[in-house]
Design a protein around this motif. Sequence first.
Motif, PDB file in Angstrom:
ATOM      1  N   UNK A  99     126.250-186.366 -26.273  1.00 36.84           N
ATOM      2  CA  UNK A  99     126.874-187.478 -26.997  1.00 36.84           C
ATOM      3  C   UNK A  99     125.832-188.188 -27.874  1.00 36.84           C
ATOM      4  N   UNK A 100     124.667-188.429 -27.301  1.00 35.24           N
ATOM      5  CA  UNK A 100     123.601-189.135 -28.013  1.00 35.24           C
ATOM      6  C   UNK A 100     123.152-188.352 -29.248  1.00 35.24           C
ATOM      7  N   UNK A 101     123.023-187.047 -29.091  1.00 38.12           N
ATOM      8  CA  UNK A 101     122.540-186.204 -30.199  1.00 38.12           C
ATOM      9  C   UNK A 101     123.632-185.979 -31.254  1.00 38.12           C
ATOM     10  N   UNK A 102     124.847-185.650 -30.806  1.00 30.69           N
ATOM     11  CA  UNK A 102     125.913-185.262 -31.739  1.00 30.69           C
ATOM     12  C   UNK A 102     126.643-186.431 -32.387  1.00 30.69           C
ATOM     13  N   UNK A 103     126.705-187.560 -31.706  1.00 27.15           N
ATOM     14  CA  UNK A 103     127.504-188.675 -32.214  1.00 27.15           C
ATOM     15  C   UNK A 103     126.673-189.926 -32.463  1.00 27.15           C
ATOM     16  N   UNK A 104     125.856-190.319 -31.489  1.00 23.39           N
ATOM     17  CA  UNK A 104     125.071-191.550 -31.636  1.00 23.39           C
ATOM     18  C   UNK A 104     124.066-191.482 -32.774  1.00 23.39           C
ATOM     19  N   UNK A 105     123.262-190.423 -32.781  1.00 22.07           N
ATOM     20  CA  UNK A 105     122.243-190.210 -33.824  1.00 22.07           C
ATOM     21  C   UNK A 105     121.308-191.410 -33.972  1.00 22.07           C
ATOM     22  N   UNK A 149     136.681-189.246 -35.478  1.00 21.76           N
ATOM     23  CA  UNK A 149     136.355-187.982 -34.806  1.00 21.76           C
ATOM     24  C   UNK A 149     137.526-187.531 -33.945  1.00 21.76           C
ATOM     25  N   UNK A 150     138.066-188.468 -33.186  1.00 25.56           N
ATOM     26  CA  UNK A 150     139.166-188.153 -32.278  1.00 25.56           C
ATOM     27  C   UNK A 150     140.390-187.642 -33.037  1.00 25.56           C
ATOM     28  N   UNK A 151     140.808-188.366 -34.071  1.00 29.43           N
ATOM     29  CA  UNK A 151     142.010-187.983 -34.806  1.00 29.43           C
ATOM     30  C   UNK A 151     141.836-186.651 -35.531  1.00 29.43           C
ATOM     31  N   UNK A 152     140.655-186.400 -36.051  1.00 36.31           N
ATOM     32  CA  UNK A 152     140.432-185.138 -36.755  1.00 36.31           C
ATOM     33  C   UNK A 152     140.476-183.950 -35.797  1.00 36.31           C
ATOM     34  N   UNK A 153     140.105-184.184 -34.526  1.00 38.19           N
ATOM     35  CA  UNK A 153     140.112-183.098 -33.549  1.00 38.19           C
ATOM     36  C   UNK A 153     141.491-182.886 -32.915  1.00 38.19           C
ATOM     37  N   UNK A 154     142.289-183.946 -32.787  1.00 37.56           N
ATOM     38  CA  UNK A 154     143.552-183.848 -32.058  1.00 37.56           C
ATOM     39  C   UNK A 154     144.726-183.481 -32.968  1.00 37.56           C
ATOM     40  N   UNK A 155     144.629-183.778 -34.269  1.00 32.87           N
ATOM     41  CA  UNK A 155     145.748-183.541 -35.187  1.00 32.87           C
ATOM     42  C   UNK A 155     146.049-182.060 -35.359  1.00 32.87           C
ATOM     43  N   UNK A 156     145.010-181.240 -35.517  1.00 32.75           N
ATOM     44  CA  UNK A 156     145.223-179.815 -35.745  1.00 32.75           C
ATOM     45  C   UNK A 156     145.907-179.129 -34.570  1.00 32.75           C
ATOM     46  N   UNK A 160     136.577-178.685 -27.188  1.00 38.23           N
ATOM     47  CA  UNK A 160     136.027-179.339 -28.383  1.00 38.23           C
ATOM     48  C   UNK A 160     135.345-180.645 -28.010  1.00 38.23           C
ATOM     49  N   UNK A 161     135.991-181.454 -27.195  1.00 41.40           N
ATOM     50  CA  UNK A 161     135.433-182.748 -26.822  1.00 41.40           C
ATOM     51  C   UNK A 161     134.222-182.587 -25.894  1.00 41.40           C
ATOM     52  N   UNK A 162     134.243-181.568 -25.059  1.00 46.60           N
ATOM     53  CA  UNK A 162     133.098-181.335 -24.178  1.00 46.60           C
ATOM     54  C   UNK A 162     131.834-181.041 -24.965  1.00 46.60           C
ATOM     55  N   UNK A 163     131.983-180.308 -26.067  1.00 47.90           N
ATOM     56  CA  UNK A 163     130.828-180.008 -26.908  1.00 47.90           C
ATOM     57  C   UNK A 163     130.241-181.268 -27.525  1.00 47.90           C
ATOM     58  N   UNK A 164     131.064-182.288 -27.699  1.00 49.49           N
ATOM     59  CA  UNK A 164     130.598-183.548 -28.277  1.00 49.49           C
ATOM     60  C   UNK A 164     130.029-184.480 -27.215  1.00 49.49           C
ATOM     61  N   UNK A 165     130.177-184.094 -25.942  1.00 47.44           N
ATOM     62  CA  UNK A 165     129.578-184.882 -24.880  1.00 47.44           C
ATOM     63  C   UNK A 165     130.502-185.851 -24.188  1.00 47.44           C
TER      64      UNK A 165
END
Length: 327
Positions: A140-146, A159-166, A200-205
């Motif tokens: 999470x820290x690496x992929x999102x927090x930066x 991030x959430x809406x772009x992943x769940x809409x498809x 998908x969400x697991x990869x984001x932490x």
Amino acid sequence: MNLKNQMRSVLQWENPKEYQLFYKFIDRGDELKNASKLILQPGQGCIFTYEGKIEGVFEEEGLYDLETANKPFFTTLKKFMNAFESEHKTGIWFYRTSEMLNIRWGTRIPITYTDPVYGFPVQLRAYGNYSLRISNAKEFFVNIMAGQLDYFVDQLQEIFLSRITQPISSYLANAKFSYAEIDSHIETIAAEAQVKTVAIFQKLGFELTDFRIEGSSFDPETNKRIGEISDVQADVKSANIAGVDFAELQKLKAMRDAAKNEGMAGASMGMFAGMEMGKTMQQSNAASHTPSNDVRSKLKDLKALFEDDLISESEYQTKKQQLLDLL
């Protein structure tokens, strides 16, 4: 030297804000270097960085003495703290390990798919809530927090809406749910969308622990199209009840509407329309033998026409008597 800076300090995340996921410990002076204790409250963890690299991630709650460094992670932390010259070389981020519940969401861009019954594209909007927790703080820290100073749940929305809409769009395209079936399958759609996005969400932490669709709506153009189709279907049903074809019913309705709009001059037109409808129904009935059960059905249909104001009372009574004579 400032007396405060000579005293040992305690590192802790005090008063976390609502829906705050990450918080970087920042203080003036030499407090970070002189810290002797670190407190992790229940539902909290921390990440320690040095020279831009993650040196440790700790999730176990409790009070830790950095002077004795009785945990491997804090042994490393203590060594870095005693050695560095500038507080900008090191950093401690506290983060929330507890689950964040009932976060609101809503589609900003409609979900478009082709209706399997009507055959034209429809645009669906939806809203609801979801729950999440950080499952892999480092990812999470690496992929999102930066490296941001803090991070709140609302920053995840895009991030959430772009992943769940498809996944929702793909599922609707394959599930063959028509316009009228969406609401009755809301829970199924939500469950499928959650299952399809777990990896998908697991990869984001973080872990999507719950996802709900509370309601949906279609765009005005879709509602208009469906309304027009429903009107035609109702007219077709009325034509079947009256025993006439659809084109003939439309003609008679047009004559009746014209009569209503022309006052006294249209009275005779209305009478003519009623006579034409009665004549058409009579011809339809005379074309075949009518058993008693069919007469009962036609009496019910005739009454429905009268109640829908498609024939006058006199026309209703006349046709009713004709049908009764067949019994």
